[in-house]
Design a protein around this motif. Structure first.
Motif, PDB file in Angstrom:
ATOM      1  N   ARG A   1       0.865  -1.182   0.000  1.00 63.24           N
ATOM      2  CA  ARG A   1       0.000   0.000   0.000  1.00 63.24           C
ATOM      3  C   ARG A   1       0.905   1.238   0.000  1.00 63.24           C
ATOM      4  N   PRO A   2       1.649   1.438  -1.077  1.00 59.91           N
ATOM      5  CA  PRO A   2       2.710   2.459  -1.083  1.00 59.91           C
ATOM      6  C   PRO A   2       2.230   3.894  -0.898  1.00 59.91           C
ATOM      7  N   THR A   3       0.972   4.190  -1.168  1.00 58.85           N
ATOM      8  CA  THR A   3       0.503   5.572  -1.028  1.00 58.85           C
ATOM      9  C   THR A   3      -0.128   5.854   0.332  1.00 58.85           C
ATOM     10  N   ASP A   4      -0.232   4.840   1.180  1.00 57.62           N
ATOM     11  CA  ASP A   4      -0.855   5.024   2.493  1.00 57.62           C
ATOM     12  C   ASP A   4       0.154   5.537   3.520  1.00 57.62           C
TER      13      ASP A   4
ATOM     14  N   ARG B   1       0.327  12.385   8.006  1.00 52.05           N
ATOM     15  CA  ARG B   1      -0.807  11.456   8.125  1.00 52.05           C
ATOM     16  C   ARG B   1      -2.117  12.191   8.369  1.00 52.05           C
TER      17      ARG B   1
ATOM     18  N   ALA C   1      -3.722  12.648   5.172  1.00 51.69           N
ATOM     19  CA  ALA C   1      -3.810  11.456   4.333  1.00 51.69           C
ATOM     20  C   ALA C   1      -5.232  10.918   4.294  1.00 51.69           C
ATOM     21  N   GLU C   2      -5.556  10.229   3.219  1.00 52.65           N
ATOM     22  CA  GLU C   2      -6.861   9.591   3.091  1.00 52.65           C
ATOM     23  C   GLU C   2      -6.911   8.264   3.841  1.00 52.65           C
TER      24      GLU C   2
END
Length: 267
Positions: A64-67, A80, A83-84
């Motif tokens: 999950r590289p975009t988390d 964070r 972040a979504e």
């Protein structure tokens, strides 16, 4: 020796429940390996914390590289907050118990918070997927396959409390409920003990952080248990201040009695 994780299930590519369970499983396997290496005391605690954290950070970055990630063992990157999606992780909950083989009351917590999730009562987002692994038991509990809480097998309520620092007020609460106190380690283990009919409630006011409760609370909610702060307000995650000092997790039928007693007598 380099640890080689297993391949995740194909469905983990799109299913966060499956990924959370696999992540917790892998960290648990790594911790069992560390526990078998002959270390003791502080060396074992530090090695476990480090190994599980590094593995989970690597695996989340890969899958999950975009988390964003909030981990007990990592630096709190305030990005964070915008972040979504944020993974809230405790790589080793119950470090003391982990360092005391053959104790099994330690756990791995992996939870996902998503912006816009929830019913509005928890602010701008909520927990959407989670897993709690108890590696020494060979068990992983997940929101993907919610636990079915059986009817209580105890004639009187049982309250899970910390081995080392149970809140003072819990003795008065136990007297009010005619309950017995059950001491155990990890916060995750205590929360899951309610879902597993080992206890009927976990009431804590001694200080915790988001990673201590995020994953177990999500698993408990999925099982139909009641969860809140000790004043009855919602448990909120991915906050600027990650200190979340208290919580109640219990069978729904006990919630009013527990919260009512605390409101009247204080904590």
């Amino acid at each position: 020796m380099t640890y080689e994780p297993t391949l995740p299930p194909e469905s983990a590519a799109t299913d966060d429940h499956v990924l959370a369970a696999w992540l917790a499983d892998e960290a648990g396997r790594r911790l069992l390996e560390v526990r078998s290496e002959g270390l003791e005391g502080r060396e074992l605690k530090d090695a476990g914390d480090r190994a599980a954290h590094e593995l989970l950070m690597e695996l989340v970055a890969r899958h999950r590289p975009t988390d964003a990630v909030l981990s007990e063992e990592g630096k709190d990157d305030k990005a964070r907050l915008d972040a979504e999606r944020v993974w809230i992780i405790d790589p080793l909950d119950g470090t003391r118990e982990f360092s005391e083989p053959p104790r099994d009351d330690w756990a791995v917590h992996v939870a996902l918070w998503e912006r816009g999730a929830g019913d509005g009562s928890t602010g701008a987002g909520d927990l959407t997927a989670a897993a709690v692994a108890q590696p020494a038991l060979g068990e992983t509990f997940t929101t993907g396959t919610p636990l079915v809480v059986p009817p209580s097998t105890s004639a009187s309520p049982r309250i899970a409390v910390s081995r080392s620092r149970p809140p003072e007020f819990v003795h008065g609460l136990a007297a009010e409920l005619d309950a017995q106190l059950v001491a155990m380690g990890s916060a995750g283990v205590k929360v899951l003990s309610v879902a597993r009919d080992v206890t009927d409630a976990y009431v804590h006011a001694g200080g915790q952080y988001e990673w201590d409760s995020a994953a177990p609370v999500a698993v408990a909610r999925a099982a139909g248990l009641f969860t809140s702060r000790i004043d009855g307000s919602p448990l909120r995650y991915n906050q600027d201040d990650v200190y979340l000092p208290d919580l109640v997790v219990c069978r729904p039928e006990l919630a009013d009695r527990i919260l009512g007693w605390i409101a009247e007598n204080g904590a």
